[in-house]
Write an enzyme that holds these catalytic residues in place. Structure first.
Site, PDB file in Angstrom:
ATOM      1  N   CYS A  91       0.961  -1.374   0.181  1.00  0.00           N
ATOM      2  CA  CYS A  91       0.039   0.031  -0.109  1.00  0.00           C
ATOM      3  C   CYS A  91       0.796   1.360  -0.025  1.00  0.00           C
ATOM      4  O   CYS A  91       1.366   1.408  -1.034  1.00  0.00           O
ATOM      5  CB  CYS A  91      -0.914   0.148   1.237  1.00  0.00           C
ATOM      6  SG  CYS A  91      -2.362   1.172   1.052  1.00  0.00           S
ATOM      7  N   HIS A 176      -3.534  -5.753   0.982  1.00  0.00           N
ATOM      8  CA  HIS A 176      -2.863  -5.915   2.084  1.00  0.00           C
ATOM      9  C   HIS A 176      -2.982  -7.350   2.522  1.00  0.00           C
ATOM     10  O   HIS A 176      -3.844  -7.606   3.466  1.00  0.00           O
ATOM     11  CB  HIS A 176      -3.692  -4.995   3.228  1.00  0.00           C
ATOM     12  CG  HIS A 176      -3.337  -3.682   3.167  1.00  0.00           C
ATOM     13  ND1 HIS A 176      -2.432  -2.953   4.105  1.00  0.00           N
ATOM     14  CD2 HIS A 176      -3.947  -2.499   2.931  1.00  0.00           C
ATOM     15  CE1 HIS A 176      -2.401  -1.654   4.031  1.00  0.00           C
ATOM     16  NE2 HIS A 176      -3.106  -1.313   3.392  1.00  0.00           N
ATOM     17  N   GLU A 178      -1.046  -8.993   4.179  1.00  0.00           N
ATOM     18  CA  GLU A 178      -0.648  -9.354   5.458  1.00  0.00           C
ATOM     19  C   GLU A 178      -1.445  -9.078   6.687  1.00  0.00           C
ATOM     20  O   GLU A 178      -1.475  -9.570   7.705  1.00  0.00           O
ATOM     21  CB  GLU A 178       0.550  -8.229   5.793  1.00  0.00           C
ATOM     22  CG  GLU A 178       0.305  -6.761   6.418  1.00  0.00           C
ATOM     23  CD  GLU A 178      -0.405  -5.810   5.319  1.00  0.00           C
ATOM     24  OE1 GLU A 178      -1.034  -4.769   5.718  1.00  0.00           O
ATOM     25  OE2 GLU A 178      -0.669  -6.461   4.372  1.00  0.00           O
TER      26      GLU A 178
END
Length: 232
Positions: A91, A176, A178
Site C-alpha cells: 500500500c 494488504h 498481511e
C-alpha cells in the site's frame, strides 16, 4: 549463528500480529520493526538483512517536506534495490517504491475508495505471482502508476494498478495480504474507516467476504513470502 533479519518498516502502532511477522517468527528470521516516523533509525543493509517490508500507513508519500522521515525511507528503498535485498512494499510502501522510481502517486480522478475485500486478477505477465483471481484485503484511496521498467502484475476493477515487480527482488502491492481477520477488525473500528465513501464496502459486505476469502489469501501470501525471502 544469529537469525537473519527481516527489517519491517512500520507507519503506525498496530500490534505486531500481521502475517509478515508470523512468517518471520515461524521461519526463523529476526523481525526487526523500525518506525522512522517516530525518529527510529533504519539499520545498515548488510549481510545480516535477509529482506525488508515497507508497510502501509496514513502518510501521503509525496509530502516529504511535511514528513522528512520519508526521505530516509526512500534512501532505504534505493539501498535495498541497489544491493538486491528482497523488498516488498505494501500500500503506502508500494507507493513509496513507485515514487522513488519516478512514477506518479496520489488519489485517482475517480475519487473511489477500496475498503474491504476486492477481487484482484493477474495481468498476462502476472500469472507467476497470482495464478488466478483472489479477493484481497484493501484499505486505500491513493494509487500509483507502474514505474518505468517495472512489470505490471495485477489489476482490479476499481484500481487497475494493484501490483508490480522491478527486477526479481522488488515488489509493490496495493492490497494488504498481511492483514489478518483480527487486524481488519481493528481497522473497521478506526476513525478513518471509509464507510459511506464511493467504492467502499459496508461492514456487512466486508464480514461476509472476509470469512469466505481470508484463508485463501493467507495461503497465497505465505507462499509468496517464502519465495521472496526463503525459508529455514
Amino acid at each position: 549463528m544469529a537469525a537473519r533479519k527481516l527489517v519491517l518498516v512500520r507507519h503506525g502502532d498496530d500490534p505486531p500480529d500481521d502475517r509478515v511477522v508470523s512468517f518471520a517468527v515461524t521461519q526463523g528470521f529476526d523481525p526487526v520493526i523500525v518506525r522512522p516516523f517516530k525518529g527510529e533509525a533504519l539499520p545498515e543493509a548488510d549481510d545480516s538483512v535477509a529482506g525488508s517490508v515497507i508497510y502501509g500507513g496514513p502518510f501521503n508519500v509525496f509530502e516529504e517536506d511535511r514528513h522528512p522521515f520519508l526521505h530516509a525511507e526512500a534512501e532505504w528503498i534505493r539501498t535495498c534495490m541497489a544491493g538486491k535485498v528482497p523488498l516488498l512494499g505494501i500500500c503506502q510502501g508500494a507507493q513509496q517504491i513507485a515514487r522513488v522510481m519516478g512514477a506518479e502517486v496520489g488519489p485517482p480522478a475517480s475519487g473511489l475508495h477500496e475498503f474491504g475485500y476486492y477481487p484482484v486478477s493477474p495481468t498476462p505477465e502476472g500469472r507467476d505471482l497470482l495464478p488466478d483471481m483472489l479477493y484481497m484485503t484493501q484499505a486505500h484511496f491513493h494509487t500509483f502508476a507502474i514505474p518505468e521498467g517495472a512489470v505490471h502484475l495485477a489489476t482490479s476493477p476499481l484500481y487497475p494498478n494493484q501490483a508490480f515487480r522491478i527486477g526479481d527482488r522488488t515488489y509493490g502491492f496495493q492490497f494488504h495480504p498481511e492483514c489478518t481477520i483480527e487486524g481488519f477488525r481493528r481497522w473497521q473500528s478506526t476513525p478513518w474507516a471509509a464507510y459511506g465513501k464511493p467504492g467502499a464496502q459496508s461492514r456487512e459486505e466486508q464480514d461476509a467476504l472476509m470469512l469466505e476469502h481470508d484463508a485463501r489469501q493467507a495461503e497465497w501470501f505465505y507462499a509468496f513470502l517464502a519465495k521472496l525471502f526463503g525459508t529455514r
